[in-house]
Design a protein around this motif. Structure first.
Motif, PDB file in Angstrom:
ATOM      1  N   ALA A 186       2.279  94.986  45.016  1.00 27.65           N
ATOM      2  CA  ALA A 186       2.591  96.231  45.719  1.00 27.65           C
ATOM      3  C   ALA A 186       2.128  96.178  47.167  1.00 27.65           C
ATOM      4  O   ALA A 186       2.819  96.649  48.082  1.00 27.65           O
ATOM      5  CB  ALA A 186       1.945  97.411  44.988  1.00 27.65           C
ATOM      6  N   ARG A 187       0.958  95.580  47.399  1.00 25.32           N
ATOM      7  CA  ARG A 187       0.439  95.459  48.759  1.00 25.32           C
ATOM      8  C   ARG A 187       1.330  94.549  49.592  1.00 25.32           C
ATOM      9  O   ARG A 187       1.582  94.825  50.775  1.00 25.32           O
ATOM     10  CB  ARG A 187      -0.989  94.905  48.691  1.00 25.32           C
ATOM     11  N   THR A 188       1.843  93.481  48.984  1.00 23.06           N
ATOM     12  CA  THR A 188       2.745  92.566  49.695  1.00 23.06           C
ATOM     13  C   THR A 188       4.023  93.278  50.105  1.00 23.06           C
ATOM     14  O   THR A 188       4.515  93.115  51.226  1.00 23.06           O
ATOM     15  CB  THR A 188       3.086  91.359  48.804  1.00 23.06           C
ATOM     16  N   ASP A 189       4.584  94.074  49.177  1.00 22.34           N
ATOM     17  CA  ASP A 189       5.803  94.823  49.500  1.00 22.34           C
ATOM     18  C   ASP A 189       5.553  95.813  50.639  1.00 22.34           C
ATOM     19  O   ASP A 189       6.405  95.999  51.512  1.00 22.34           O
ATOM     20  CB  ASP A 189       6.296  95.575  48.260  1.00 22.34           C
ATOM     21  N   GLU A 190       4.395  96.447  50.640  1.00 21.14           N
ATOM     22  CA  GLU A 190       4.081  97.411  51.698  1.00 21.14           C
ATOM     23  C   GLU A 190       3.977  96.733  53.054  1.00 21.14           C
ATOM     24  O   GLU A 190       4.472  97.248  54.063  1.00 21.14           O
ATOM     25  CB  GLU A 190       2.773  98.133  51.367  1.00 21.14           C
ATOM     26  N   ILE A 191       3.347  95.561  53.075  1.00 20.91           N
ATOM     27  CA  ILE A 191       3.231  94.826  54.341  1.00 20.91           C
ATOM     28  C   ILE A 191       4.591  94.346  54.803  1.00 20.91           C
ATOM     29  O   ILE A 191       4.904  94.363  55.998  1.00 20.91           O
ATOM     30  CB  ILE A 191       2.260  93.639  54.165  1.00 20.91           C
ATOM     31  N   ALA A 192       5.443  93.915  53.854  1.00 14.80           N
ATOM     32  CA  ALA A 192       6.788  93.457  54.213  1.00 14.80           C
ATOM     33  C   ALA A 192       7.613  94.570  54.853  1.00 14.80           C
ATOM     34  O   ALA A 192       8.501  94.305  55.672  1.00 14.80           O
ATOM     35  CB  ALA A 192       7.503  92.921  52.973  1.00 14.80           C
ATOM     36  N   ARG A 193       7.320  95.828  54.492  1.00 17.49           N
ATOM     37  CA  ARG A 193       8.026  96.961  55.088  1.00 17.49           C
ATOM     38  C   ARG A 193       7.412  97.406  56.405  1.00 17.49           C
ATOM     39  O   ARG A 193       7.814  98.422  56.971  1.00 17.49           O
ATOM     40  CB  ARG A 193       8.041  98.135  54.108  1.00 17.49           C
ATOM     41  N   GLY A 194       6.425  96.649  56.870  1.00 15.85           N
ATOM     42  CA  GLY A 194       5.820  96.959  58.155  1.00 15.85           C
ATOM     43  C   GLY A 194       4.547  97.756  58.080  1.00 15.85           C
ATOM     44  O   GLY A 194       4.081  98.276  59.101  1.00 15.85           O
TER      45      GLY A 194
END
Length: 337
Positions: free
Chosen positions: A81-89
């Motif tokens: 989930a943290r990776t997805d959040e970072i990928a969204r900026g």
């Protein structure tokens, strides 16, 4: 930005968790068999002992599920989930998790935080670099276009004088030369970002090239100048040529390269007798495109190229304090393998 660190503390390794879970699962049927053999009943209805065995098995299964969720699946899902959040900026997502469970997941999370921090730094660097490059190219291009338009639109009835025409042509040539210098610096920066083939060189090897390229500087090698460092000749030429050019632009007439070696590293002190670096500019000298000698052809990219090139080969550079005039840089490099 500096990536946050995972709080160090003892955590069970993943193998210990997996083996413990396997042993617990394997122990369940054994415990049930032992339980029924110990009670030996022929009644169709479940005895209190059988009910107790099922309850124990259920409790153990729930305990195993909790351990797996707490130590493995929970942290991994949180990391995803943290990776997805970072990928969204989401830059604020670059922070430690609340729980890691196992030693391996904690190590993986730290690697993830370091990588995410570097990617954010690289993104900001590229954005800032692109803005600076466009600004640096815009000024000479605008001047060239303006001079060319004036020459093209010269009034036939009142033509410009030869002196005026030559002045515009000289401006075009000077701006074109500045663009050539900027392109050369960009190529050097690209070489610094992507290390060349491995090799070795010494200050003694570099001195003839520097003396030929900078005849206005008296360049001296001091100390262990024949000690080879893990830096190819071409890369070393870029590093020391940029430092020599920086010294020349600041009015230096002498450049000393003092070499000292220990068991693992080589330290090279690069000193000049130029005008030096003011206290207010010391924190900015390694910033891309920062220059106090732009009129003399400075691009502000030299020291950034030096630092990047040295970093690609395991080296580093820092600005030293000087008591008098001039500037002094300390370079550290690993010895040749």
């Amino acid at each position: 930005m500096t990536a946050p660190k995972v709080r160090p503390k003892w955590r069970p390794p993943l193998a210990l968790i997996v083996y413990s879970v396997l042993l617990a699962v394997m122990a369940l049927p054994i415990l049930i068999i032992i339980w029924f053999r110990a009670t030996e009943t022929t009644s169709i209805r479940m005895t209190p002992a059988e009910v107790g065995a099922l309850v124990v098995a259920l409790v153990l299964t729930l305990a195993v599920a909790y351990v797996l969720a707490r130590t493995i699946t929970g942290p991994i899902n949180a990391l995803i989930a943290r990776t997805d959040e970072i990928a969204r900026g989401g830059k604020t997502a670059i922070r430690p998790l609340e729980s890691y469970g196992t030693r391996e997941i904690a190590t993986l999370s730290q690697s993830f935080l370091d990588l995410a921090g570097k990617l954010v730094d690289r993104t900001e660097y590229v954005r800032s670099f692109a803005a600076h490059v466009s600004h640096e190219f815009k000024s000479p291009l605008t001047a060239i276009r303006g001079a060319a338009e004036l020459l093209r639109d010269d009034d036939a009835e009142q033509p410009m004088t030869t002196a005026q025409r030559l002045r515009f042509l000289d401006n075009i040539i000077a701006d074109a030369e500045r663009l050539d210098i900027l392109l050369l610096r960009l190529r050097e920066l690209a070489q610094a970002e992507l290390p060349m083939a491995q090799g070795e060189t010494s200050v003694e090897d570099i001195l003839p090239m520097l003396r030929k390229r900078f005849p206005g500087l008296e360049i001296f090698g001091l100390g262990d100048t024949q000690t080879a460092v893990a830096l190819p000749f071409e890369a070393a030429g870029i590093v020391f040529a940029n430092l020599a050019e920086n010294a020349a632009q600041h009015g230096a007439t002498r450049l000393d390269l003092a070499v000292a070696a220990d068991v693992r590293t080589v330290t090279i002190l690069v000193r000049d007798n130029g005008s030096g670096i003011s206290e207010g500019n010391r924190e900015r000298v390694f910033q891309p495109f920062f220059s106090t000698r732009r009129e003399q052809g400075g691009t502000g990219m030299g020291l950034d190229i030096v630092r990047t090139m040295l970093g690609s080969y395991g080296g580093a550079i820092r600005l030293e304090q000087t008591a008098g005039t001039g500037a002094e840089f300390e370079i550290t490099l690993p010895l040749r393998a």
